[in-house]
Design an enzyme around this catalytic site. Structure first.
Site, PDB file in Angstrom:
ATOM      1  N   ASP A 159      84.793 -17.011  37.346  1.00  0.00           N
ATOM      2  CA  ASP A 159      85.028 -15.677  37.921  1.00  0.00           C
ATOM      3  C   ASP A 159      84.715 -14.586  36.888  1.00  0.00           C
ATOM      4  O   ASP A 159      84.117 -13.568  37.205  1.00  0.00           O
ATOM      5  CB  ASP A 159      86.479 -15.568  38.395  1.00  0.00           C
ATOM      6  CG  ASP A 159      86.865 -16.743  39.272  1.00  0.00           C
ATOM      7  OD1 ASP A 159      86.201 -16.950  40.288  1.00  0.00           O
ATOM      8  OD2 ASP A 159      87.804 -17.473  38.913  1.00  0.00           O
ATOM      9  N   HIS A 187      92.843 -18.327  40.824  1.00  0.00           N
ATOM     10  CA  HIS A 187      91.423 -18.569  41.106  1.00  0.00           C
ATOM     11  C   HIS A 187      91.294 -18.743  42.618  1.00  0.00           C
ATOM     12  O   HIS A 187      91.340 -19.857  43.144  1.00  0.00           O
ATOM     13  CB  HIS A 187      90.932 -19.826  40.379  1.00  0.00           C
ATOM     14  CG  HIS A 187      89.581 -20.253  40.859  1.00  0.00           C
ATOM     15  ND1 HIS A 187      88.438 -19.558  40.594  1.00  0.00           N
ATOM     16  CD2 HIS A 187      89.195 -21.292  41.635  1.00  0.00           C
ATOM     17  CE1 HIS A 187      87.414 -20.152  41.169  1.00  0.00           C
ATOM     18  NE2 HIS A 187      87.850 -21.209  41.821  1.00  0.00           N
TER      19      HIS A 187
HETATM   20  N1  LIG Z   1      88.018 -23.364  39.123  1.00  0.00           N
HETATM   21  C1  LIG Z   1      86.794 -23.078  39.495  1.00  0.00           C
HETATM   22  O1  LIG Z   1      86.242 -22.041  39.126  1.00  0.00           O
HETATM   23  C2  LIG Z   1      86.002 -23.999  40.371  1.00  0.00           C
HETATM   24  C3  LIG Z   1      84.655 -23.730  40.620  1.00  0.00           C
HETATM   25  C4  LIG Z   1      83.923 -24.596  41.434  1.00  0.00           C
HETATM   26  C5  LIG Z   1      84.539 -25.701  41.987  1.00  0.00           C
HETATM   27  N2  LIG Z   1      85.865 -25.928  41.736  1.00  0.00           N
HETATM   28  C6  LIG Z   1      86.550 -27.098  42.294  1.00  0.00           C
HETATM   29  O2  LIG Z   1      86.188 -28.240  41.539  1.00  0.00           O
HETATM   30  C7  LIG Z   1      86.412 -29.401  42.329  1.00  0.00           C
HETATM   31  C8  LIG Z   1      85.231 -30.356  42.218  1.00  0.00           C
HETATM   32  O3  LIG Z   1      84.078 -29.757  42.775  1.00  0.00           O
HETATM   33  P1  LIG Z   1      82.766 -30.622  43.057  1.00  0.00           P
HETATM   34  O4  LIG Z   1      81.777 -29.680  43.636  1.00  0.00           O
HETATM   35  O5  LIG Z   1      82.417 -31.433  41.875  1.00  0.00           O
HETATM   36  O6  LIG Z   1      83.332 -31.573  44.217  1.00  0.00           O
HETATM   37  P2  LIG Z   1      82.733 -32.974  44.713  1.00  0.00           P
HETATM   38  O7  LIG Z   1      83.392 -33.221  46.034  1.00  0.00           O
HETATM   39  O8  LIG Z   1      81.261 -33.024  44.582  1.00  0.00           O
HETATM   40  O9  LIG Z   1      83.326 -33.995  43.649  1.00  0.00           O
HETATM   41  C9  LIG Z   1      84.674 -34.281  43.539  1.00  0.00           C
HETATM   42  C10 LIG Z   1      84.791 -35.676  43.000  1.00  0.00           C
HETATM   43  O10 LIG Z   1      86.181 -35.903  42.771  1.00  0.00           O
HETATM   44  C11 LIG Z   1      86.416 -37.249  43.075  1.00  0.00           C
HETATM   45  N3  LIG Z   1      87.848 -37.458  43.284  1.00  0.00           N
HETATM   46  C12 LIG Z   1      88.589 -37.221  44.392  1.00  0.00           C
HETATM   47  N4  LIG Z   1      89.859 -37.600  44.190  1.00  0.00           N
HETATM   48  C13 LIG Z   1      89.926 -38.064  42.923  1.00  0.00           C
HETATM   49  C14 LIG Z   1      90.957 -38.613  42.139  1.00  0.00           C
HETATM   50  N5  LIG Z   1      92.186 -38.778  42.642  1.00  0.00           N
HETATM   51  N6  LIG Z   1      90.678 -38.998  40.883  1.00  0.00           N
HETATM   52  C15 LIG Z   1      89.439 -38.866  40.380  1.00  0.00           C
HETATM   53  N7  LIG Z   1      88.411 -38.368  41.075  1.00  0.00           N
HETATM   54  C16 LIG Z   1      88.658 -37.969  42.334  1.00  0.00           C
HETATM   55  C17 LIG Z   1      85.572 -37.524  44.309  1.00  0.00           C
HETATM   56  O11 LIG Z   1      85.336 -38.912  44.487  1.00  0.00           O
HETATM   57  C18 LIG Z   1      84.303 -36.750  43.973  1.00  0.00           C
HETATM   58  O12 LIG Z   1      83.350 -37.560  43.321  1.00  0.00           O
HETATM   59  C19 LIG Z   1      86.685 -28.881  43.745  1.00  0.00           C
HETATM   60  O13 LIG Z   1      88.075 -28.875  43.966  1.00  0.00           O
HETATM   61  C20 LIG Z   1      86.180 -27.472  43.704  1.00  0.00           C
HETATM   62  O14 LIG Z   1      86.832 -26.654  44.656  1.00  0.00           O
HETATM   63  C21 LIG Z   1      86.592 -25.112  40.937  1.00  0.00           C
END
Ligand SMILES: NC(=O)c1ccc[n+]([C@@H]2O[C@H](COP(=O)([O-])OP(=O)(O)OC[C@H]3O[C@@H](n4cnc5c(N)ncnc54)[C@H](O)[C@@H]3O)[C@@H](O)[C@H]2O)c1
Length: 329
Positions: A159, A187
């Site tokens: 952000d 966030h």
């Molecule tokens: N804070 C931020 O600025 C920000 C920015 C972008 C994305 N995000 C968040 O980051 C997260 C990941 O995003 P992404 O695009 O990589 O998602 P994605 O769905 O591509 O990947 C998530 C991965 O997490 C794994 N997973 C699910 N449960 C799990 C567990 N208990 N233990 C270990 N692994 C597990 C899944 O199998 C998957 O491979 C999302 O929650 C997204 O909203 C945060």
């Protein structure tokens, strides 16, 4: 050669993981002379995909990559880790209420908090990225009471970077000219990118950008809604920019902050700026030694800023109350 830093990444087979792991292994996060041992944590069904990512990491022959451990076992994954980057979580699906999301992800972060406390190195620092990241961080932290409060972070750096880029474009300057940018609060779409204390080439943003209506309106909403705009354009959520922000977050916590500047990261509130204690809230943060850090104090908060900060803090309180009701903290 230094001894390796051990870094756990959850959700390692996901979109962010696919960008992040290669940045860590190449030295972007900890520097060009720091070897890294990677612990890649996934859920069991994602292990075959993770195996493909491991093959690609092998194929890069990174000089700094000491070892790779792919696993679905939290005890193995967090064993001796110096940094735990909690990226994995379950995304919100159509028809899912925010409370359902808090409940599903809450269970993930209770288990991970407990496993980190039980297995990690004594200097472990934890950065939560998986959403809702502030409250997931609160859950993990509450389930690891032995780990000091100052070791817990949730990511608002994406952000901050987005806000800097918007201000730079409006002012017609390079993004490096924009400093002192605080993201306050959660966030989420309530976050407040504080243009009132930000600077462009050392001057107050409001002295450089005279369009106050843009600052108070479109600027804030663009930053708040940027994630949604990227999903609309790309068909999937921001991943490379999120991974880049994880790298930036860790770098900013491990290297002294440039004089007079600060960065944004969500940390445990000690009551600064009237924010209720114990909420994981984004504040202006600086470090002088790359280990300890402080919340920058005494920034002016005008009436406009205060109303925005109150709104985002209220949302954090609601999330906290919801997970308390669910027995997760
Ligand atoms: N804070 C931020 O600025 C920000 C920015 C972008 C994305 N995000 C968040 O980051 C997260 C990941 O995003 P992404 O695009 O990589 O998602 P994605 O769905 O591509 O990947 C998530 C991965 O997490 C794994 N997973 C699910 N449960 C799990 C567990 N208990 N233990 C270990 N692994 C597990 C899944 O199998 C998957 O491979 C999302 O929650 C997204 O909203 C945060």
């Amino acid at each position: 050669m230094k001894s390796p830093i051990t870094v756990a990444v959850t959700g390692a087979a996901g979109q962010i993981g696919y960008s992040l792991l290669f940045r860590i292994a190449s030295g972007s996060m900890f520097g060009p002379d720091q070897p890294v041992a990677l612990r890649l944590i996934e859920i069991e069904p994602a292990l075959p995909t993770l195996n493909g990512v491991v093959m690609e990491l092998d194929d890069c022959a990174f000089p700094l990559l000491h070892s790779i451990t792919p696993t679905a076992d939290l005890n193995e994954g967090f064993s001796g880790v110096n940094w735990a980057l909690l990226v994995g979580s379950v995304p919100r699906k159509a028809g899912m209420e925010r409370k359902d999301l808090l409940s599903i992800n809450g269970k993930i972060f209770t288990g991970q908090g407990q496993a980190i406390e039980k297995n990690a190195a004594s200097d472990v620092r934890v950065v939560v990225v998986g959403n809702p990241c502030n409250t997931n961080c609160l859950i993990a932290k509450s389930n690891a009471p032995g780990i000091p409060s100052e070791r817990w972070f949730a990511m608002t750096r994406l952000d901050e970077n987005r806000a800097k880029s918007q201000l730079a474009a409006k002012a017609g300057v390079h993004n490096t000219a924009v400093t002192n940018l605080t993201i306050w609060g959660n966030h989420s779409a309530t976050q407040y990118p504080d243009f009132t204390n930000a600077k462009i080439n050392g001057k107050s943003v409001t002295d450089v950008i005279s369009d106050q209506a843009w600052l108070e309106g479109e600027f804030i909403s663009t930053v708040q809604q940027r994630g949604a705009a990227i999903i609309k354009a790309r068909g999937s959520s921001s991943a490379a920019s999120a991974a880049n922000a994880v790298v930036d977050t860790v770098k900013s916590l491990t290297t002294p902050t440039p004089a007079g500047d600060w960065t944004s990261v969500a940390v445990w509130s000690d009551g600064s700026y009237g924010v209720e204690k114990d909420l994981i809230t984004s504040f202006p943060i600086r470090t002088t030694d790359g280990t300890s850090w402080e919340i920058v104090q005494d920034l002016p908060v005008n009436e406009f800023s205060q109303s925005r900060i109150d709104a985002t803090i209220n949302e954090l309180k609601e999330e906290r109350d919801a997970v308390k009701e669910l027995g997760l903290i």
